[in-house]
Design a protein around this motif. Structure first.
Motif, mmCIF file in Angstrom:
data_model
loop_
_atom_site.group_PDB
_atom_site.id
_atom_site.type_symbol
_atom_site.label_atom_id
_atom_site.label_comp_id
_atom_site.label_asym_id
_atom_site.label_seq_id
_atom_site.Cartn_x
_atom_site.Cartn_y
_atom_site.Cartn_z
ATOM 1 N N ILE A 1 28.584 16.782 18.002
ATOM 2 C CA ILE A 1 28.112 18.161 17.882
ATOM 3 C C ILE A 1 27.558 18.288 16.470
ATOM 4 O O ILE A 1 28.269 18.011 15.503
ATOM 5 C CB ILE A 1 29.258 19.169 18.112
ATOM 6 C CG1 ILE A 1 29.828 19.007 19.528
ATOM 7 C CG2 ILE A 1 28.770 20.593 17.891
ATOM 8 C CD1 ILE A 1 31.071 19.831 19.795
ATOM 9 N N PHE A 2 26.306 18.694 16.351
ATOM 10 C CA PHE A 2 25.614 18.670 15.072
ATOM 11 C C PHE A 2 25.021 20.032 14.725
ATOM 12 O O PHE A 2 24.461 20.699 15.594
ATOM 13 C CB PHE A 2 24.484 17.636 15.105
ATOM 14 C CG PHE A 2 24.944 16.270 15.507
ATOM 15 C CD1 PHE A 2 25.411 15.377 14.560
ATOM 16 C CD2 PHE A 2 24.932 15.879 16.831
ATOM 17 C CE1 PHE A 2 25.845 14.119 14.922
ATOM 18 C CE2 PHE A 2 25.359 14.615 17.217
ATOM 19 C CZ PHE A 2 25.816 13.730 16.257
ATOM 20 N N ASP A 3 25.113 20.406 13.472
ATOM 21 C CA ASP A 3 24.448 21.608 12.967
ATOM 22 C C ASP A 3 22.962 21.294 12.899
ATOM 23 O O ASP A 3 22.557 20.329 12.257
ATOM 24 C CB ASP A 3 24.988 21.961 11.585
ATOM 25 C CG ASP A 3 24.352 23.214 11.057
ATOM 26 O OD1 ASP A 3 23.255 23.092 10.461
ATOM 27 O OD2 ASP A 3 24.928 24.295 11.229
ATOM 28 N N LYS B 1 21.344 26.884 16.773
ATOM 29 C CA LYS B 1 22.261 26.643 15.661
ATOM 30 C C LYS B 1 22.873 25.255 15.705
ATOM 31 O O LYS B 1 23.327 24.741 14.687
ATOM 32 C CB LYS B 1 23.371 27.690 15.669
ATOM 33 C CG LYS B 1 22.866 29.084 15.405
ATOM 34 C CD LYS B 1 23.990 30.087 15.397
ATOM 35 C CE LYS B 1 23.445 31.482 15.166
ATOM 36 N NZ LYS B 1 24.485 32.495 15.300
ATOM 37 N N SER B 2 22.893 24.644 16.877
ATOM 38 C CA SER B 2 23.510 23.326 16.993
ATOM 39 C C SER B 2 22.857 22.542 18.116
ATOM 40 O O SER B 2 22.148 23.094 18.949
ATOM 41 C CB SER B 2 25.010 23.469 17.264
ATOM 42 O OG SER B 2 25.221 24.138 18.485
ATOM 43 N N SER C 1 27.193 28.219 17.098
ATOM 44 C CA SER C 1 27.408 27.434 15.883
ATOM 45 C C SER C 1 28.381 26.281 16.124
ATOM 46 O O SER C 1 29.208 26.318 17.040
ATOM 47 C CB SER C 1 27.941 28.316 14.754
ATOM 48 O OG SER C 1 29.280 28.669 15.007
ATOM 49 N N THR C 2 28.287 25.278 15.271
ATOM 50 C CA THR C 2 29.198 24.136 15.374
ATOM 51 C C THR C 2 30.642 24.572 15.151
ATOM 52 O O THR C 2 31.553 24.036 15.775
ATOM 53 C CB THR C 2 28.813 23.042 14.368
ATOM 54 O OG1 THR C 2 28.775 23.604 13.060
ATOM 55 C CG2 THR C 2 27.473 22.428 14.693
#
Length: 85
Positions: free
Chosen positions: A19-21, A53-54, A71-72
């Motif tokens: 999981i990435f920003d 956002k991610s 978001s992350t």
């Protein structure tokens, strides 16, 4: 366990590779190249028309990138709650 990514999308937590920003990860040239190639191959699933956002990379049934408005930090909390149950 399942993780809700946004909209009506759920994925098994064991299928998540990362999981990435999107803001910090897309600074790297290799990440931008990866995302561009994934989009060209049809492996990108945008989950909303909102500002992303991610992005979430999964490997089942095929490598897929989900672009999420969540978001992350929120996704991480959801993973933690799923692990506790």
């Amino acid at each position: 366990m399942y993780l809700h990514l946004g909209q009506d999308y759920l994925v098994k937590t064991r299928d998540i590779l990362g999981i990435f920003d999107i803001d910090t990860a897309s600074v790297a040239k290799n990440t931008r190249l990866f995302l561009r190639r994934a989009e060209e191959e049809g492996a990108v699933v945008p989950l909303s028309g909102e500002l992303p956002k991610s992005f979430i990379l999964t490997d089942f049934p095929t490598p897929t990138v989900y672009i999420s408005p969540i978001s992350t930090a929120t996704l991480k909390k959801r993973c933690g709650k799923a692990a506790v149950r």
